[in-house]
Write a protein that holds these residues in place. Structure first.
Motif, mmCIF file in Angstrom:
data_model
loop_
_atom_site.group_PDB
_atom_site.id
_atom_site.type_symbol
_atom_site.label_atom_id
_atom_site.label_comp_id
_atom_site.label_asym_id
_atom_site.label_seq_id
_atom_site.Cartn_x
_atom_site.Cartn_y
_atom_site.Cartn_z
ATOM 1 N N ASN A 52 -10.955 -0.138 -12.982
ATOM 2 C CA ASN A 52 -10.836 0.362 -11.612
ATOM 3 C C ASN A 52 -9.705 1.399 -11.532
ATOM 4 O O ASN A 52 -8.672 1.156 -10.914
ATOM 5 N N PRO A 53 -9.898 2.569 -12.142
ATOM 6 C CA PRO A 53 -8.818 3.564 -12.188
ATOM 7 C C PRO A 53 -8.377 4.058 -10.816
ATOM 8 O O PRO A 53 -7.230 4.467 -10.661
ATOM 9 N N ASN A 54 -9.261 4.018 -9.824
ATOM 10 C CA ASN A 54 -8.861 4.440 -8.476
ATOM 11 C C ASN A 54 -7.774 3.533 -7.912
ATOM 12 O O ASN A 54 -6.943 3.968 -7.113
ATOM 13 N N ASN A 55 -7.783 2.261 -8.319
ATOM 14 C CA ASN A 55 -6.742 1.334 -7.877
ATOM 15 C C ASN A 55 -5.405 1.612 -8.542
ATOM 16 O O ASN A 55 -4.347 1.282 -8.002
ATOM 17 N N TYR A 56 -5.448 2.227 -9.731
ATOM 18 C CA TYR A 56 -4.221 2.430 -10.496
ATOM 19 C C TYR A 56 -3.392 3.604 -9.986
ATOM 20 O O TYR A 56 -2.197 3.691 -10.276
ATOM 21 N N THR A 57 -3.993 4.474 -9.187
ATOM 22 C CA THR A 57 -3.261 5.641 -8.678
ATOM 23 C C THR A 57 -1.998 5.227 -7.940
ATOM 24 O O THR A 57 -0.920 5.801 -8.152
ATOM 25 N N ALA A 58 -2.107 4.240 -7.070
ATOM 26 C CA ALA A 58 -0.939 3.795 -6.319
ATOM 27 C C ALA A 58 0.086 3.119 -7.220
ATOM 28 O O ALA A 58 1.296 3.238 -7.005
ATOM 29 N N VAL A 59 -0.386 2.401 -8.234
ATOM 30 C CA VAL A 59 0.522 1.728 -9.167
ATOM 31 C C VAL A 59 1.429 2.744 -9.852
ATOM 32 O O VAL A 59 2.619 2.494 -10.075
ATOM 33 N N LYS A 60 0.895 3.911 -10.172
ATOM 34 C CA LYS A 60 1.691 4.955 -10.803
ATOM 35 C C LYS A 60 2.834 5.421 -9.904
ATOM 36 O O LYS A 60 3.818 5.991 -10.371
ATOM 37 N N GLN A 61 2.690 5.186 -8.597
ATOM 38 C CA GLN A 61 3.708 5.620 -7.646
ATOM 39 C C GLN A 61 4.732 4.526 -7.330
ATOM 40 O O GLN A 61 5.632 4.737 -6.513
ATOM 41 N N LEU A 62 4.621 3.371 -7.969
ATOM 42 C CA LEU A 62 5.528 2.252 -7.676
ATOM 43 C C LEU A 62 7.010 2.614 -7.755
ATOM 44 O O LEU A 62 7.803 2.159 -6.927
ATOM 45 N N SER A 81 0.856 -1.182 0.000
ATOM 46 C CA SER A 81 0.000 0.000 0.000
ATOM 47 C C SER A 81 0.897 1.239 0.000
ATOM 48 O O SER A 81 2.018 1.201 0.502
ATOM 49 N N LEU A 82 0.401 2.305 -0.585
ATOM 50 C CA LEU A 82 1.092 3.585 -0.592
ATOM 51 C C LEU A 82 0.088 4.673 -0.209
ATOM 52 O O LEU A 82 -1.122 4.500 -0.380
ATOM 53 N N PRO A 83 0.556 5.777 0.325
ATOM 54 C CA PRO A 83 -0.382 6.853 0.655
ATOM 55 C C PRO A 83 -0.908 7.530 -0.603
ATOM 56 O O PRO A 83 -0.143 7.811 -1.531
ATOM 57 N N VAL A 84 -2.207 7.762 -0.630
ATOM 58 C CA VAL A 84 -2.839 8.454 -1.750
ATOM 59 C C VAL A 84 -3.879 9.438 -1.216
ATOM 60 O O VAL A 84 -4.249 9.395 -0.043
ATOM 61 N N ALA A 134 -1.371 -11.005 -9.017
ATOM 62 C CA ALA A 134 -2.627 -10.588 -9.654
ATOM 63 C C ALA A 134 -3.828 -11.023 -8.832
ATOM 64 O O ALA A 134 -4.788 -10.264 -8.643
ATOM 65 N N ILE A 135 -3.780 -12.239 -8.321
ATOM 66 C CA ILE A 135 -4.876 -12.727 -7.471
ATOM 67 C C ILE A 135 -5.005 -11.848 -6.235
ATOM 68 O O ILE A 135 -6.114 -11.486 -5.810
ATOM 69 N N MET A 136 -3.870 -11.492 -5.638
ATOM 70 C CA MET A 136 -3.894 -10.639 -4.451
ATOM 71 C C MET A 136 -4.572 -9.298 -4.742
ATOM 72 O O MET A 136 -5.425 -8.828 -3.981
ATOM 73 N N ALA A 137 -4.239 -8.688 -5.876
ATOM 74 C CA ALA A 137 -4.801 -7.384 -6.218
ATOM 75 C C ALA A 137 -6.305 -7.460 -6.457
ATOM 76 O O ALA A 137 -7.056 -6.561 -6.083
ATOM 77 N N GLU A 138 -6.725 -8.543 -7.080
ATOM 78 C CA GLU A 138 -8.144 -8.690 -7.422
ATOM 79 C C GLU A 138 -9.013 -9.018 -6.219
ATOM 80 O O GLU A 138 -10.225 -8.805 -6.255
ATOM 81 N N THR A 139 -8.411 -9.502 -5.152
ATOM 82 C CA THR A 139 -9.199 -9.934 -3.988
ATOM 83 C C THR A 139 -9.021 -9.042 -2.766
ATOM 84 O O THR A 139 -9.648 -9.293 -1.731
ATOM 85 N N THR A 140 -8.169 -8.010 -2.855
ATOM 86 C CA THR A 140 -7.948 -7.113 -1.714
ATOM 87 C C THR A 140 -7.906 -5.670 -2.208
ATOM 88 O O THR A 140 -8.037 -5.401 -3.388
ATOM 89 N N GLY A 141 -7.653 -4.747 -1.289
ATOM 90 C CA GLY A 141 -7.476 -3.349 -1.665
ATOM 91 C C GLY A 141 -6.015 -2.987 -1.839
ATOM 92 O O GLY A 141 -5.683 -1.817 -2.009
ATOM 93 N N TYR A 142 -5.138 -3.981 -1.789
ATOM 94 C CA TYR A 142 -3.703 -3.732 -1.895
ATOM 95 C C TYR A 142 -3.242 -3.768 -3.347
ATOM 96 O O TYR A 142 -3.994 -4.092 -4.260
ATOM 97 N N MET A 143 -1.976 -3.489 -3.529
ATOM 98 C CA MET A 143 -1.373 -3.385 -4.844
ATOM 99 C C MET A 143 -0.159 -4.316 -4.907
ATOM 100 O O MET A 143 0.605 -4.402 -3.953
ATOM 101 N N PRO A 144 0.018 -5.023 -6.010
ATOM 102 C CA PRO A 144 1.207 -5.867 -6.150
ATOM 103 C C PRO A 144 2.400 -5.061 -6.651
ATOM 104 O O PRO A 144 2.241 -4.217 -7.537
#
Length: 425
Positions: free
Chosen positions: A355-365, A140-143, A328-338
């Protein structure tokens, strides 16, 4: 009849031989309410490709604290699981007790590991004393969470939300002005491990201690900016004396315009909002190049098996769980990010489109860094001391004197560092 019996005996013998060659790996993870379905599904997929390894799951840990305490106790009597999932900021305490196995040899032996989505930032998270002891699993990352209804009413361009603290505070003030009684902004300052204290410090390139950990370093320009920002959440953002659950509830109820917290809250908050308003997530403000980073929250996986055969089998488990399919399974079943790149770029491509709201944190990887853990026996106590000082700002007791609070934080933490460290000047 004899031939039938012989055939049955042969089949029985083959089955018995397969059972004998199957290596058992015992696995244990925290937060069953979040991860039970996740680990079950990953284990089912793993069994299809590695029938020679049997994954047995112990009853889950209740929390990160419970996970660490149990492993520390079990290490004394050699009863640790073969694979354990721990909070990202708990790596250090287990490494100090020589409990997890280093993974560098396994990583080096893998061919084309980068093509499976593994990368340096993943290794950096689990690196302690120059060796990799863990791989990140759920990150998880702060958003920034925005109530677009309140933001639009305040005149905001939802497609071009502010990227600076000044911009966010300006919007927060407008939200308070256009929606009387609303909170302009809230900030989950009390997340475990001082996570959202570290974030604004790290975002400007700062650190908690100096390079050799002999002296507090969060009292420099980066920390000064961070603590003044937190004070402004109260003075400019209008944040009440809320803890994390209260802030979450107020935002989900539509009473707050901007809420800054972990991306791991996304599924929970989305469900709480329902159809009350439209939510949009936004990147954490002012991560300043070239050294700006954000602390990764969530959990990592470690190998604690002592037997070589068990360790080798455990590596296959760890590799699958953190690899493209497991991630991928983890991301699809939780609110976390791989953190796995292939999982994000290939397996989850359509998921993020929907689910663009989920992608915000991915951009910060690319901004990932370790969630810092203070050294010594007082490490957890230091966490509490920092929390108490931050609370004095949020509660209103010392909101108008953030620099003085920072000075007191610095002095109190310095006293709690190990004597061989804290005594240094």
């Amino acid at each position: 009849m004899r031939s039938t019996l012989a055939a049955l005996a042969l089949l029985t013998g083959v089955a018995g031989a397969q059972a004998q060659t199957q290596t058992e790996v015992v696995l244990q993870y925290p937060f069953p309410e979040l991860f039970a379905d996740t680990h079950k599904k990953i284990a089912e997929e793993f069994a299809k490709v590695r029938p020679d390894i049997k994954v047995t799951m112990r009853a889950p840990y209740e929390s990160y604290e419970d996970a660490t305490q149990r492993v520390l106790r079990e290490a004394v009597t050699n009863q640790v699981p073969d694979v354990t999932f721990q909070g990202l900021n708990r790596i250090r305490v287990l490494v100090d007790k020589n409990i997890p196995a280093p993974l560098d040899g396994y990583i080096a032996a893998e061919k084309d590991f980068d093509k499976q989505g593994f990368h340096q930032a993943m290794y950096d998270i689990g690196n302690t004393n120059g060796k990799v002891y863990a791989l990140p699993f759920a990150i998880s990352l702060p958003v920034v969470y925005v109530n677009t209804d309140l933001a639009k009413k305040a005149g905001a361009d939802i497609d071009n939300l502010p990227t600076t603290w000044d911009g966010l505070f300006d919007l927060a003030k407008k939200i308070r002005a256009t929606t009387p009684g609303a909170n302009g902004m809230t900030y989950a300052w009390d997340i475990t491990g001082n996570w959202l204290w570290q974030a604004p410090v790290f975002a400007r390139g700062g650190t908690m201690l100096n390079a050799d950990e002999t002296k507090v370093a969060f009292n420099g320009p980066e920390g000064q900016a961070a603590i003044r920002t937190i004070a402004r959440v109260v003075t400019d953002g209008g944040m009440p004396n809320f803890d994390q659950p209260a802030s979450r509830a107020a935002f989900a109820a539509g009473k707050t315009g901007i809420h800054i917290t972990s991306t791991s809250d996304l599924n929970k908050i989305t469900q709480m909002i329902g159809d009350k308003f439209v939510l949009k997530t936004h990147t954490f403000p002012e991560v300043i190049a070239p050294n700006g980073r954000l602390p990764a929250g969530g959990n990592v996986v470690m190998i604690t098996a002592k037997d070589k055969a068990k360790r080798d089998a455990s590596w296959e488990v760890v590799k699958f769980w953190t690899g493209p399919k497991g991630a991928a399974i983890m991301a699809e079943t939780t609110g976390y990010m791989p953190p796995n790149k292939v999982a994000n770029d290939t397996y989850l491509k359509d998921f993020y489109v929907k689910n663009p709201n989920n992608y915000t944190a991915v951009k910060q990887l690319p901004l990932l860094t370790k969630w810092y853990a203070f050294p010594g026996d007082n490490g957890l106590k230091i966490t509490d001391v920092l929390k108490d000082h931050l609370n004095s700002i949020i509660s209103g007791a010392r909101t108008k004197e953030p620099d003085a609070v920072l000075a007191d934080m610095t002095a109190d933490v310095q006293k709690l560092l190990p004597k061989s460290v804290g005594a240094a000047k």
